[in-house]
Design a protein around this motif. Structure first.
Motif, PDB file in Angstrom:
ATOM      1  N   ASP A1172      10.456 -27.158 -71.160  1.00 15.89           N
ATOM      2  CA  ASP A1172      11.866 -26.839 -71.031  1.00 15.89           C
ATOM      3  C   ASP A1172      12.062 -25.412 -70.535  1.00 15.89           C
ATOM      4  O   ASP A1172      13.024 -25.108 -69.841  1.00 15.89           O
ATOM      5  CB  ASP A1172      12.567 -27.033 -72.381  1.00 15.89           C
ATOM      6  N   ALA A1173      11.109 -24.558 -70.947  1.00 14.12           N
ATOM      7  CA  ALA A1173      11.233 -23.166 -70.511  1.00 14.12           C
ATOM      8  C   ALA A1173      11.045 -23.028 -69.012  1.00 14.12           C
ATOM      9  O   ALA A1173      11.607 -22.135 -68.379  1.00 14.12           O
ATOM     10  CB  ALA A1173      10.214 -22.304 -71.250  1.00 14.12           C
ATOM     11  N   GLY A1174      10.270 -23.916 -68.432  1.00 17.51           N
ATOM     12  CA  GLY A1174      10.050 -23.833 -66.997  1.00 17.51           C
ATOM     13  C   GLY A1174      11.103 -24.531 -66.196  1.00 17.51           C
ATOM     14  O   GLY A1174      11.136 -24.426 -64.981  1.00 17.51           O
ATOM     15  N   ASP A1175      12.005 -25.304 -66.814  1.00 14.15           N
ATOM     16  CA  ASP A1175      13.038 -26.045 -66.116  1.00 14.15           C
ATOM     17  C   ASP A1175      14.386 -25.366 -66.279  1.00 14.15           C
ATOM     18  O   ASP A1175      15.402 -25.990 -66.519  1.00 14.15           O
ATOM     19  CB  ASP A1175      13.110 -27.479 -66.647  1.00 14.15           C
ATOM     20  N   THR A1176      14.397 -24.037 -66.175  1.00 13.95           N
ATOM     21  CA  THR A1176      15.668 -23.317 -66.248  1.00 13.95           C
ATOM     22  C   THR A1176      16.484 -23.525 -64.990  1.00 13.95           C
ATOM     23  O   THR A1176      17.693 -23.288 -64.987  1.00 13.95           O
ATOM     24  CB  THR A1176      15.401 -21.818 -66.445  1.00 13.95           C
ATOM     25  N   HIS A1177      15.857 -23.944 -63.902  1.00 11.91           N
ATOM     26  CA  HIS A1177      16.560 -24.214 -62.653  1.00 11.91           C
ATOM     27  C   HIS A1177      16.968 -25.678 -62.583  1.00 11.91           C
ATOM     28  O   HIS A1177      16.482 -26.511 -63.356  1.00 11.91           O
ATOM     29  CB  HIS A1177      15.672 -23.852 -61.458  1.00 11.91           C
ATOM     30  N   HIS A1178      17.868 -25.953 -61.643  1.00  5.73           N
ATOM     31  CA  HIS A1178      18.264 -27.356 -61.496  1.00  5.73           C
ATOM     32  C   HIS A1178      17.079 -28.194 -61.016  1.00  5.73           C
ATOM     33  O   HIS A1178      16.253 -27.743 -60.235  1.00  5.73           O
ATOM     34  CB  HIS A1178      19.464 -27.499 -60.566  1.00  5.73           C
ATOM     35  N   VAL A1179      17.037 -29.438 -61.500  1.00  2.00           N
ATOM     36  CA  VAL A1179      15.916 -30.345 -61.218  1.00  2.00           C
ATOM     37  C   VAL A1179      16.370 -31.520 -60.363  1.00  2.00           C
ATOM     38  O   VAL A1179      15.786 -31.812 -59.319  1.00  2.00           O
ATOM     39  CB  VAL A1179      15.285 -30.854 -62.533  1.00  2.00           C
ATOM     40  N   ASN A1180      17.428 -32.177 -60.818  1.00  4.60           N
ATOM     41  CA  ASN A1180      17.908 -33.354 -60.078  1.00  4.60           C
ATOM     42  C   ASN A1180      18.336 -32.997 -58.663  1.00  4.60           C
ATOM     43  O   ASN A1180      18.232 -33.821 -57.748  1.00  4.60           O
ATOM     44  CB  ASN A1180      19.087 -33.990 -60.818  1.00  4.60           C
ATOM     45  N   ALA A1181      18.822 -31.778 -58.474  1.00  5.43           N
ATOM     46  CA  ALA A1181      19.284 -31.363 -57.151  1.00  5.43           C
ATOM     47  C   ALA A1181      18.141 -31.088 -56.195  1.00  5.43           C
ATOM     48  O   ALA A1181      18.393 -30.783 -55.017  1.00  5.43           O
ATOM     49  CB  ALA A1181      20.163 -30.113 -57.285  1.00  5.43           C
ATOM     50  N   ARG A1182      16.890 -31.209 -56.669  1.00  4.55           N
ATOM     51  CA  ARG A1182      15.741 -30.952 -55.788  1.00  4.55           C
ATOM     52  C   ARG A1182      14.883 -32.192 -55.581  1.00  4.55           C
ATOM     53  O   ARG A1182      13.757 -32.086 -55.101  1.00  4.55           O
ATOM     54  CB  ARG A1182      14.881 -29.831 -56.375  1.00  4.55           C
ATOM     55  N   HIS A1183      15.405 -33.369 -55.962  1.00  4.19           N
ATOM     56  CA  HIS A1183      14.651 -34.596 -55.686  1.00  4.19           C
ATOM     57  C   HIS A1183      14.419 -34.718 -54.183  1.00  4.19           C
ATOM     58  O   HIS A1183      15.345 -34.540 -53.382  1.00  4.19           O
ATOM     59  CB  HIS A1183      15.414 -35.822 -56.195  1.00  4.19           C
TER      60      HIS A1183
END
Length: 1442
Positions: A1172-1183
């Motif tokens: 979770d600490a590494g997913d501070t940025h958006h994820v779904n928007a980079r599929h």
């Protein structure tokens, strides 16, 4: 559309289809081949290049080839002619055409012996057609699991132990679950590993469960020696030669695969053509539903990865993106090891540098030439793969408790299933259905029935049904252990459903189908009759009529769940199921004896020898169980055990345990000491069993001795009294009645013999009249026995039972013969024939004496021997008659000429030949005793035989004496020596058989005698008529019903019966525990246990050694990390000192940069939250794949998301969707002029372009996403550049039970939320979204609310609570357009709230495919991810459960 277009052809083919099953031979017969040869060309095509376009490249042989890769000679003739496309570039869409395939059928690998099936088909073939071919024409069973194996296409090396574990585990999971394995089909790389695993399985003697289905999907144009597979009408079989040395850049098919799908795109030598078709086929199969045992599951798919390169990484990424779980085998090399190294890390630590380091280790050859963009793409894909840890499983040999690949594969599927969002308990249900379908009870115990989930018994009923029908006893046992109660599970409908799904191979199923076929004729429009319980009761030879009766067209019987389920298992001969269900029964002794009876009756009609032996073995086992439990009962309490024998069991047809055992001919059970003690007790009546027989006979002759203490009684009351009560008790004892009847019968026979031999006058004497009177009393007694019906069976059944006894038949025969003799005797002219008939009748009455001997332990079994020997003699006479007749006819024809007297023909042919066997040689056969005085020359003397052929002059025999002597010698040789010795051997075998079980036979047959005299009137014939008169008055005049004596059949009170059954259940449990203990003490079991323990110790030692090496690696990695931290600390200290003026620039030490470590930090399914600490940025928007388009984003790893981070190679594509509502969206295209009029960070006309996160940057006229890079420029499918504002109303209420109380879970209250679902979406959503300019309500909300409620709902929104406002991580976001939302909570705390009632009344959907409903708030609720985040905030707001 292509799939739909084939429906008509598929339906048409079904009418002529002849299904084959896996148990049949691999190659079908000619009819099946003919069906295949006609169906495949009509439905399956290949691809051919129709226009030859010369390529600049040459073939491997230096020949000119077309752009498709084929030479001119390999093209069709019309393809080489001039055409309109001459000179144009080669285009597969124009230059390649489809035509009926010419390669299909059976394939045989020359020199290897393996066989399989194959087909060549176009890459555009619909998946439905391929699936139809596989399941219908190839005869493959629908799989329970699909295993897609991918990885390196070239040969690679694996550690021997890892290779062995992988092969064993892969085949085990395929074999135990009924899975299909899909590979690339070639004899290289991972496909070769799979083929060798299947080969080892086939050759292993420990596996005999059937064939493993291995489907190879390869490219037709890359198959070496494929020319031998071509035949226009199919090859049955085609000879295929594996030539690895001469294959060049092509590949050979793997001989260990069972089926091949060869994908053709019209080209030669181009790899990867099959990948799209394989992907579509796997997806199509995963969407199919398999129903078995009443439970339907969608076929799960799992991807297994070994080694591999860039293509394998792309395959894994696509599988993970599509929700397919992947199992990566660490240690297999390259991509698999790269993913395994970083799988346990948080995504924030999976950096480009770390991936570069991993690639340098595992891709040494290609790493130097790998461009930076590829490394970035790899990093992004690996981050996305690892992020979805629930779909990724890394198999590490011997580490973290992992030992078997099959367990890792199934655990991966269950882990993926748990990660899917379902309403309520559907997720767990799905997992359990998978485990049942796979028949892996070990997985169910460890993964499903855990403390995490508490199952309600009713939730297990569907899978319990499936386990029963599918014959999976281990699952039945598991469900019973976890709370399933048979009394609740087995209902009327359940029982009918079970009988409708009987095993088609069992005898009972065929008998039931015959009963259904015999139903009365019905109109054609009415469907076939369904199975009802009265159909089950009509089974001939199976005693179920007393259990399932039909009255007035309806079935009326008392449901007994355990009994009914036990019968269902027994009639199918399912041993393990019957054992488990029997252990749940109450009336267990009666149940075991009844099962033995049913099985023995079925075995009489079973024709299959193996099934017959299994039935008899199971019947014997049931009898042993009854004996075991009764032994326990008898040891504890003899009197209560005897009550179990005579207790009337309502559940089993109102009969007793002893009666069932007698009908089942369970000799071992009846000969049990406890039962024999009971029979002896009944035999002696109220007398003590230790009275000597001589005392009883003495009291019979001189009954005044009864008033003395010569005989003793069991009851103290009788022992103390000296009155008539004592006399009555004595003469009512069966032993006394028996001996009185013996004396009477002997007196009758003596008187009968006296009359026949001494006093048979023309006019009957008083002695003869006494015989008639005596016989009349015997006839009355036989009538009493015939009409005696204490159990209300009915006259027909009682008559059948009466005539089923041999001695009753003998009695009736003797009485009828006496009546015939008497009729003749009373006619003066037939006096002598009457005497003859009565004389013969005397023989029959004497034979009746044999029945008396059954009471004797010595003579009783001998009667059985005689009866069985009579059967032997009957069959022996057929053999003897052949020799007697053949010799007699030949002798008579040789010796006598034209004998016309029938009686003398019979004497010569039969009588004399028969007497010859016993030493009486026929006269004149050798001419020695020839004399004309002893015969009649012309055959006129009725008292002399006709003379043989003789010389009238010399008076000597003229027949060939030498021939008749030879015939006599041969006749005596075969009859006296061969046949008579055969008869003696048969008698000896019968005697030995009976003699071995003498004690059992005597104990079994004495019951009939005891029962007969137990119910017989005490007075012997002819005085028995007085008893009959008394009985007639009671039954006919006074109408008193018949009652069976309580000693043989007892109806207990409910309380007493319940206590007795509880006691029986307790002792049954003791018996089962003793059985388990004895099983463990058996030498074979102890050896097995020792072997298992040794294997476990060896595995532990091996795993310990691996752990030690792993521990050393971890310690080294930890030491390396500590050194790196120390180095960084020293670097910071030196820099701080230098900046503070300490030291000089020349003396500044240079520290070497630290390389990224590759330690295995954590297992992906370890449950930590560090990622979770590494997913501070958006994820779904980079599929990588933009939704609802074919646009691929530029890969953006986590570390390159912020705009502040340099990303020199960042070159995202520009994409703007051309929407239909053009008036409400920003302009299309990447030109800046149309976009110049847009004002950002402000209200731009009707559109608010301000962000909740403050002012955002604008670069080159386009706004920048405040959360960082997304890999795509433009506005995508959103309406406008910059922020796209949405509104998400969260409408909730408290979940309440039927009483209106608020439901709670984990102490917290439970919420319900209003959600909607669009027909094109798989997930549910909150009823919010974008709004029309100037509107307050979102479009989606308006679609589910009536217009008249829009205004009141706006007031509810104003009164609601804002729970979130800001950026939404949506897959539609781009670098220049993103979604921001406001979430407002609208909560109805009171169920009687008028606004809530109005809301419910105004809910509707304008689209028929749209759904709207209230759902329980739970973390498993299937909502979009960003909506679940909002819902979690609402639950926290109200302190509710989530």
């Amino acid at each position: 559309m292509a799939d739909l277009g084939m429906v008509s052809n598929l339906r048409r083919s079904n009418s002529s289809l002849c299904k084959t099953r896996r148990l049949q031979h691999l190659f079908g017969n000619s009819a099946k081949q003919e069906n295949l040869s006609s169906w495949i060309p009509e439905n399956i095509t290949k691809k051919e290049c129709m226009y030859f376009v010369e390529s600049s490249k040459l073939s491997d042989a230096g020949k000119v080839v077309c752009e498709c890769g084929y030479t001119r000679q390999q093209h069709l003739e019309e393809a080489t002619r001039p055409h309109t496309l001459q000179g144009k570039d080669w285009d597969p869409k124009k230059h390649v055409q489809e035509m009926p395939t010419d390669a299909f059928g059976d394939i045989v690998f020359t020199g290897l012996g393996q066989k399989g099936k194959y087909v060549r088909l176009s890459q555009d073939t619909p998946s439905s057609v391929i699936y139809h071919l596989m399941t219908q024409y190839w005869g493959l069973d629908v799989p329970n699991l699909l295993i897609s194996v991918t990885g390196g296409a070239k040969d690679f090396n694996m550690k021997p132990r890892l290779k062995s574990i992988f092969r064993r585990g892969l085949v085990k999971v395929a074999q135990t679950t009924g899975a299909w394995i899909i590979t690339g089909g070639s004899h290289t790389g991972v496909m070769k590993q799979v083929g060798e695993a299947v080969r080892d399985f086939t050759l292993s003697s420990s596996y005999n469960e059937g064939e493993v289905v291995t489907v190879g999907i390869a490219t037709w144009g890359t198959v070496h020696n494929r020319e031998g597979l071509v035949h226009p009408s199919g090859s049955f079989p085609a000879e295929y030669i594996m030539d690895e040395e001469g294959q060049g850049h092509l590949t050979c098919l793997d001989s260990n695969h069972s089926h091949f799908i060869l994908v053709d795109d019209g080209t030669h030598g181009r790899y990867g053509v099959e990948i799209p078709l394989r992907t579509k086929l796997e997806k199509f199969i995963s969407e199919q539903t398999k129903e078995k045992g009443g439970v339907a599951i969608k076929i799960p798919v799992v991807c297994v990865v070994l080694e591999g390169g860039p293509g394998t990484l792309h395959t894994i990424y696509n599988a993970i993106t599509n929700g397919t779980p992947c199992v990566v085998v660490e240690g297999s090399g390259r991509v698999a090891d790269v993913i395994a190294q970083v799988a346990g890390l948080p995504t924030g630590e999976i950096t480009i540098a770390r991936i570069q380091q991993a690639l340098s280790v595992f891709f040494r050859e290609m790493f130097e030439t790998l461009p930076e963009s590829s490394v970035v793409e790899w990093t992004k894909k690996i981050q996305d793969i690892v992020r979805r840890r629930q779909l990724l499983t890394v198999f590490r040999e011997g580490k973290d408790g992992q030992q078997d690949v099959d367990v890792a594969i199934l655990q991966a599927l269950l882990k993926a299933s748990r990660s899917h969002d379902y309403f309520g308990h559907e997720n767990w249900d799905h997992q359990l259905k998978l485990a049942v379908a796979w028949n892996r009870v070990d997985i169910a115990r460890s993964e499903i029935f855990s403390d995490e989930r508490q199952w309600k018994p009713s939730e297990l009923h569907p899978v319990m049904m499936a386990a029963l029908i599918s014959n999976k006893p281990e699952f039945v046992k598991l469900f019973l252990e976890n709370g399933v109660r048979l009394k609740e599970f087995v209902t009327w409908d359940t029982l009918l459903h079970l009988y409708q799904h009987l095993d088609p191979s069992c005898l009972f199923h065929s008998k039931l189908q015959k009963v259904l076929a015999e139903e009365p004729e019905r109109p054609a429009c009415r469907p076939a009759p369904r199975v009802q319980m009265h159909h089950v009761a009509q089974m001939q030879g199976v005693s179920l009529r007393s259990l399932y009766k039909r009255s007035s067209g309806h079935v009326a019987f008392t449901m007994d769940p355990v009994r009914d389920l036990l019968i269902w298992a027994i009639v199918q001969n399912r041993r393990e199921l019957a054992e488990i269900i029997w252990a749940q029964s109450q009336d267990c002794i009666v149940a075991a004896v009844a099962c033995s009876k049913i099985l023995k009756e079925l075995a009489k009609e079973e024709e299959d020898t193996d099934s017959l032996e299994e039935m008899l073995a199971l019947a014997d086992e049931c009898e042993h169980r009854a004996i075991g439990v009764f032994t326990e009962c008898h040891r504890k309490d003899e009197e209560r055990a005897q009550k179990l024998l005579t207790r009337v069991s309502e559940a089993w047809g109102r009969t007793t345990c002893l009666q069932l055992a007698l009908k089942a001919e369970d000799m071992k059970f009846v000969s049990h000491g406890g039962i024999q003690a009971f029979l002896t007790k009944v035999w002696w009546g109220q007398l003590c069993v230790d009275n000597g027989l001589w005392r009883v006979i003495l009291c019979m002759v001189a009954f005044p001795l009864l008033y003395t203490d010569l005989v003793t009684f069991r009851e103290r009351r009788l022992q103390a009294t000296r009155g008539l009560l004592r006399v009555r008790a004595f003469f009512n004892a069966p032993v006394v009645i028996f001996h009185l009847n013996i004396l009477s019968y002997f007196a009758f026979l003596c008187l009968f013999a006296y009359v026949l031999m001494v006093d048979f006058q023309p006019t009957p004497s008083w002695c003869e009249y006494l015989i008639y009177f005596w016989l009349f009393s015997l006839v009355c007694e036989e009538l009493r026995q015939l009409l005696y019906d204490p159990d209300d069976f009915g006259l027909m059944k009682v008559a059948l039972l009466y005539f089923s006894d041999f001695w009753n038949k003998l009695d009736i025969g003797a009485i009828l013969l006496f009546a015939a003799g008497l009729s003749c005797r009373l006619i003066p002219g037939l006096l002598y024939p009457g005497r003859v008939i009565l004389s013969l009748d005397f023989i029959m009455f004497c034979l009746r004496l044999m029945h008396i001997f059954t009471v004797s332990k010595t003579l009783g079994p001998k009667i059985i021997i005689v009866k069985r020997m009579m059967k032997d003699v009957f069959f022996f006479l057929f053999l003897l008659a052949v020799w007697v007749v053949s010799f007699g006819v030949a002798k008579q024809a040789i010796l006598i000429h034209n004998e016309s007297r029938v009686d003398w023909i019979f004497r010569g042919v039969i009588y004399q030949s028969y007497l010859t066997i016993f030493g009486q040689m026929p006269a004149y056969i050798d001419g020695v005793n020839f004399s004309l005085d002893q015969c009649s020359p012309n055959g006129t003397d009725p008292y002399k035989p006709k003379c043989p052929e003789s010389d009238a002059i010399r008076h000597e025999p003229a027949f060939p004496e030498w021939l008749t002597v030879i015939l006599l010698c041969l006749y005596l040789l075969f009859t006296n020596i061969l046949l008579l010795n055969l008869l003696i051997a048969m008698f000896n075998y019968t005697f030995q058989q009976v003699q071995e079980h003498t004690d059992q036979i005597w104990k079994f047959q004495r019951h009939d005698l005891i029962e007969e005299y137990h119910g017989r009137p005490p007075a012997p014939p002819p005085f028995i008529l007085l008893s009959h008169l008394h009985l007639f008055i009671k039954r006919v005049v006074l109408k008193i019903p018949a009652k069976r004596h309580k000693q043989l059949k007892t109806k207990l009170e409910k309380n007493e019966e319940a206590a007795l059954l509880s006691w029986e259940i307790y002792l049954k449990e003791n018996y089962l525990q003793n059985q388990q203990y004895q099983q463990k003490q058996r030498p074979e079991q102890q050896i097995q246990d020792i072997r298992d323990k040794v294997s476990t110790v060896v595995d532990l030692l091996e795993r310990e050694s691996l752990k030690q090496s792993g521990l050393v690696e971890q310690r080294l990695a930890s030491l390396e990390e500590q050194m790196a931290q120390t180095s960084r600390a020293l670097h910071w200290i030196v820099k701080a000192l230098r900046d503070s003026g300490f030291g000089s620039e020349e003396g500044f030490p240079t520290l070497a940069p630290q390389k990224a470590s590759l330690g295995r930090d954590r297992e992906p399914d370890g449950g930590h939250k560090a990622e979770d600490a590494g997913d501070t940025h958006h994820v779904n928007a980079r599929h990588l794949l933009y939704p609802n388009s074919h646009v691929t984003r530029f890969p953006v790893p986590n570390e390159k998301v912020p705009w502040e981070t340099d990303f020199l190679i960042y070159d995202p594509p520009f994409y703007t969707d051309d929407r239909k509502d053009k008036g409400l969206v920003d302009p299309v295209g990447n030109a800046l002029e149309p976009l110049a009029g847009i004002t950002y960070n402000a209200v731009d006309g009707p559109i608010d372009r301000r962000s909740f996160h403050g002012v955002y940057a604008v670069q080159d006229g386009l706004p920048l996403n405040p959360m960082g890079r997304t890999g795509l420029r433009g506005r995508g499918s959103l309406s406008c550049f910059g922020p796209n504002h949405t509104l998400q109303p969260v409408i909730t209420r408290w979940r309440r039970n039927q009483d209106g109380a608020i439901c709670r879970k984990s102490i917290k209250k439970m919420l319900e939320v209003l959600v909607v679902k669009h027909p094109v979406s798989e997930s549910w959503a909150l009823p919010g979204g974008s709004r029309e300019p100037g509107e307050i309500l979102p479009r989606k909300l308006k679609q589910v609310l009536r217009r008249e409620f829009w205004s009141p709902f706006q007031n509810l929104l104003i009164q609601g609570t804002e729970v979130y406002k800001g950026y939404v991580d949506d897959p539609r976001n781009t670098d220049n357009a993103w979604i921001e939302t406001v979430a407002i909570s609208i909560h109805f705390p009171d169920q009687s709230d008028m606004d809530l009632k109005r809301l419910n009344s105004h809910l509707h959907t304008c689209d028929p495919g749209m759904s709207v409903q209230w759902q329980v708030v739970d973390k498993r609720i299937p909502l979009y991810a960003n909506h679940k985040t909002i819902l979690q905030k609402v639950a926290a707001l109200f302190g509710a459960f989530y």
